[in-house]
Design a protein around this motif. Structure first.
Motif, mmCIF file in Angstrom:
data_model
loop_
_atom_site.group_PDB
_atom_site.id
_atom_site.type_symbol
_atom_site.label_atom_id
_atom_site.label_comp_id
_atom_site.label_asym_id
_atom_site.label_seq_id
_atom_site.Cartn_x
_atom_site.Cartn_y
_atom_site.Cartn_z
ATOM 1 N N ASP A 159 -18.370 -17.461 -52.778
ATOM 2 C CA ASP A 159 -17.354 -17.164 -53.792
ATOM 3 C C ASP A 159 -16.822 -15.741 -53.750
ATOM 4 O O ASP A 159 -17.548 -14.799 -53.453
ATOM 5 C CB ASP A 159 -17.923 -17.426 -55.189
ATOM 6 C CG ASP A 159 -18.086 -18.912 -55.437
ATOM 7 O OD1 ASP A 159 -17.067 -19.602 -55.499
ATOM 8 O OD2 ASP A 159 -19.237 -19.372 -55.519
ATOM 9 N N ASN A 207 -11.617 -16.529 -57.521
ATOM 10 C CA ASN A 207 -11.659 -16.647 -58.984
ATOM 11 C C ASN A 207 -11.273 -15.326 -59.618
ATOM 12 O O ASN A 207 -11.478 -14.263 -59.036
ATOM 13 C CB ASN A 207 -13.091 -16.951 -59.450
ATOM 14 C CG ASN A 207 -13.535 -18.336 -59.056
ATOM 15 O OD1 ASN A 207 -13.425 -19.286 -59.824
ATOM 16 N ND2 ASN A 207 -14.044 -18.474 -57.839
ATOM 17 N N PHE A 208 -10.755 -15.429 -60.835
ATOM 18 C CA PHE A 208 -10.613 -14.237 -61.651
ATOM 19 C C PHE A 208 -11.832 -14.146 -62.543
ATOM 20 O O PHE A 208 -12.444 -15.158 -62.876
ATOM 21 C CB PHE A 208 -9.334 -14.308 -62.489
ATOM 22 C CG PHE A 208 -8.093 -14.326 -61.638
ATOM 23 C CD1 PHE A 208 -7.658 -13.172 -61.011
ATOM 24 C CD2 PHE A 208 -7.375 -15.496 -61.457
ATOM 25 C CE1 PHE A 208 -6.518 -13.178 -60.208
ATOM 26 C CE2 PHE A 208 -6.238 -15.518 -60.657
ATOM 27 C CZ PHE A 208 -5.809 -14.366 -60.034
ATOM 28 N N LEU A 211 -10.283 -26.850 -55.991
ATOM 29 C CA LEU A 211 -11.571 -27.163 -56.605
ATOM 30 C C LEU A 211 -11.427 -28.381 -57.499
ATOM 31 O O LEU A 211 -10.348 -28.672 -57.992
ATOM 32 C CB LEU A 211 -12.009 -25.988 -57.485
ATOM 33 C CG LEU A 211 -12.528 -24.744 -56.791
ATOM 34 C CD1 LEU A 211 -12.575 -23.598 -57.792
ATOM 35 C CD2 LEU A 211 -13.904 -25.002 -56.207
ATOM 36 N N TYR A 263 -17.906 -25.941 -62.262
ATOM 37 C CA TYR A 263 -16.508 -26.001 -62.707
ATOM 38 C C TYR A 263 -16.320 -27.172 -63.665
ATOM 39 O O TYR A 263 -16.637 -28.313 -63.336
ATOM 40 C CB TYR A 263 -15.571 -26.096 -61.499
ATOM 41 C CG TYR A 263 -15.541 -24.791 -60.744
ATOM 42 C CD1 TYR A 263 -14.788 -23.728 -61.213
ATOM 43 C CD2 TYR A 263 -16.318 -24.610 -59.601
ATOM 44 C CE1 TYR A 263 -14.793 -22.503 -60.557
ATOM 45 C CE2 TYR A 263 -16.327 -23.391 -58.934
ATOM 46 C CZ TYR A 263 -15.560 -22.342 -59.427
ATOM 47 O OH TYR A 263 -15.568 -21.140 -58.779
ATOM 48 N N LEU A 276 -17.283 -17.989 -67.009
ATOM 49 C CA LEU A 276 -17.405 -16.762 -66.217
ATOM 50 C C LEU A 276 -16.202 -16.523 -65.315
ATOM 51 O O LEU A 276 -15.838 -15.381 -65.058
ATOM 52 C CB LEU A 276 -18.661 -16.813 -65.346
ATOM 53 C CG LEU A 276 -20.000 -16.991 -66.061
ATOM 54 C CD1 LEU A 276 -21.134 -16.856 -65.062
ATOM 55 C CD2 LEU A 276 -20.157 -15.982 -67.185
ATOM 56 N N THR A 277 -15.632 -17.594 -64.815
ATOM 57 C CA THR A 277 -14.555 -17.412 -63.843
ATOM 58 C C THR A 277 -13.406 -18.385 -64.085
ATOM 59 O O THR A 277 -13.591 -19.472 -64.609
ATOM 60 C CB THR A 277 -15.068 -17.636 -62.400
ATOM 61 O OG1 THR A 277 -15.647 -18.943 -62.314
ATOM 62 C CG2 THR A 277 -16.096 -16.595 -62.001
ATOM 63 N N VAL A 278 -12.224 -17.916 -63.691
ATOM 64 C CA VAL A 278 -11.038 -18.772 -63.725
ATOM 65 C C VAL A 278 -10.529 -18.869 -62.293
ATOM 66 O O VAL A 278 -10.069 -17.879 -61.730
ATOM 67 C CB VAL A 278 -9.944 -18.158 -64.624
ATOM 68 C CG1 VAL A 278 -8.687 -19.031 -64.611
ATOM 69 C CG2 VAL A 278 -10.447 -17.977 -66.047
ATOM 70 N N PRO A 279 -10.653 -20.043 -61.687
ATOM 71 C CA PRO A 279 -10.178 -20.158 -60.306
ATOM 72 C C PRO A 279 -8.670 -19.957 -60.205
ATOM 73 O O PRO A 279 -7.950 -20.188 -61.180
ATOM 74 C CB PRO A 279 -10.551 -21.587 -59.896
ATOM 75 C CG PRO A 279 -11.235 -22.211 -61.037
ATOM 76 C CD PRO A 279 -11.189 -21.281 -62.213
ATOM 77 N N LYS A 307 -25.704 -19.487 -61.285
ATOM 78 C CA LYS A 307 -24.886 -20.544 -60.695
ATOM 79 C C LYS A 307 -23.872 -21.013 -61.731
ATOM 80 O O LYS A 307 -24.125 -20.975 -62.940
ATOM 81 C CB LYS A 307 -25.778 -21.718 -60.269
ATOM 82 C CG LYS A 307 -26.667 -21.385 -59.078
ATOM 83 C CD LYS A 307 -27.076 -22.649 -58.365
ATOM 84 C CE LYS A 307 -28.001 -22.382 -57.184
ATOM 85 N NZ LYS A 307 -27.570 -21.257 -56.330
ATOM 86 N N THR A 350 -19.542 -26.506 -57.620
ATOM 87 C CA THR A 350 -20.394 -25.423 -58.085
ATOM 88 C C THR A 350 -20.046 -24.112 -57.393
ATOM 89 O O THR A 350 -19.383 -24.109 -56.361
ATOM 90 C CB THR A 350 -21.885 -25.742 -57.823
ATOM 91 O OG1 THR A 350 -22.036 -25.988 -56.425
ATOM 92 C CG2 THR A 350 -22.328 -26.961 -58.614
ATOM 93 N N GLY A 351 -20.485 -23.026 -57.996
ATOM 94 C CA GLY A 351 -20.239 -21.711 -57.436
ATOM 95 C C GLY A 351 -21.268 -20.732 -57.958
ATOM 96 O O GLY A 351 -22.313 -21.139 -58.477
ATOM 97 N N ALA A 352 -20.956 -19.454 -57.842
ATOM 98 C CA ALA A 352 -21.848 -18.421 -58.360
ATOM 99 C C ALA A 352 -21.005 -17.308 -58.949
ATOM 100 O O ALA A 352 -19.866 -17.112 -58.541
ATOM 101 C CB ALA A 352 -22.738 -17.879 -57.248
ATOM 102 N N ALA A 353 -21.572 -16.614 -59.925
ATOM 103 C CA ALA A 353 -20.859 -15.485 -60.534
ATOM 104 C C ALA A 353 -21.870 -14.586 -61.229
ATOM 105 O O ALA A 353 -23.041 -14.958 -61.405
ATOM 106 C CB ALA A 353 -19.817 -15.971 -61.535
#
Ligand SMILES: [Zn+2]
Lengths: 205, 106
Positions: free
Chosen positions: B95, B25-26, A5, A26, A55-58, A23, A10-13
């Protein structure tokens, strides 16, 4: 092949703050850990577009975080710590040395003490001088704390040499080191060491 | 008749693929001790893939996500060397977010 990445992807969580799917973008942020306590600079993480929460850690960022954790653990395992209490007049001498060499107090004091430890580990003669100088004057109270982290190798070698010369505790060792440095800077007894100290002072400024 | 576990094969294949490609992802902004052993580096990606590969459909369930209950998570509880593991994740669009990897509590 692992996919990588990059910033602004962009992503979603699911967001804990927004309580819904959002949305993410990163972005680079500092990442803090509690055990061991450390901060990893500029890690790519997924940030909520709505509330800006991380929200997230890749996976790729976590690899960096874990590498930093491993390095920190290895450092603490292999390093030694010198803990000493010294009379305040010696503490003042540390300050005077820094002032004379136009150095930054704290940073320079650590670098200088490490240099003197390494000198001591290489020379029995120097260690003997440190022992003579480590003698406490009557009536001086050890009120100031000096704490120094050094590599495990330097720690072992310096303490071995110090012990061989009869310096058995760390406070005595640090007293001797400070007194030796003070003599080197304020008398002409070692122009070479004084020259090294001037270089170290410049390097830490 | 026993209800077919919802999307077991698809979910497992998707999670394995995410682990293989490194595109996952974590969850969260911290590393909590004991919650995700893959995140803390205590187990490897290969180990988790092997666990998932040995997981049976009966060891898979879904459950509402704890802070967004309208979304569902997949839970895999495979057994290896007589130890049951707990692997929890969810999928959104492209994701994969891996919430937990740890030994299951009894
Ligand atoms: Zn949010």
């Amino acid at each position: 092949m692992k996919q990588v990445l990059k910033e602004h992807d962009t992503g979603a969580a699911l967001c804990r703050t927004c309580r819904k799917q959002t949305k993410t973008t990163y972005l680079y942020r500092d990442f803090s850990l509690t055990t061991p306590k450390l901060r990893v600079r500029r890690v790519l993480v997924g940030v909520c577009d709505v509330c800006q929460r991380t929200l997230t850690v890749p996976w790729q960022s976590n690899e960096r975080i874990q590498a930093t954790v491993r390095a920190a653990r290895a450092r603490t395992e292999t390093s030694g710590r010198i803990e000493a209490r010294v009379p305040s007049d010696l503490y003042e001498r540390l300050r005077l040395i820094a002032a004379r060499l136009e150095a930054r107090d704290e940073a320079f004091a650590h670098v200088m003490l490490r240099f003197y430890l390494s000198q001591l580990s290489r020379s029995a003669k120097f260690a003997g001088r440190v022992r003579r100088l480590s003698v406490v004057r009557e009536g001086s109270r050890a009120s100031q704390r000096v704490s120094l982290r050094v590599s495990g190798k330097l720690y072992d070698q310096a303490l071995k040499q110090a012990q061989a010369q009869g310096v058995t505790d760390q406070s005595a060792l640090v007293r001797g080191l400070i007194s030796a440095a003070y003599e080197d800077v304020f008398t002409d007894c070692s122009p070479q060491r004084r020259a090294v100290l001037e270089c170290l002072a410049d390097a830490t400024n | 008749m026993r209800k077919r576990r919802e999307g077991f094969r698809e979910a497992r294949a998707r999670l394995i693929r995410a682990l293989e490609t490194g595109r996952f992802n974590f969850e969260g902004d911290e590393v909590r001790e004991g919650k995700n052993l893959l995140q803390s580096g205590e187990v490897s990606i290969e180990f988790v893939i092997a666990l998932l590969s040995s997981c049976r459909g009966t060891e898979h369930t879904t459950s509402p996500h704890h802070f967004v209950p309208s979304s569902s998570c997949h839970i895999f509880k495979p057994v290896t060397k007589r130890v049951r593991w707990y692997i929890k994740c969810y999928f959104l669009d492209a994701d994969t977010i891996l919430i937990s990897v740890h030994i299951a509590e009894h």
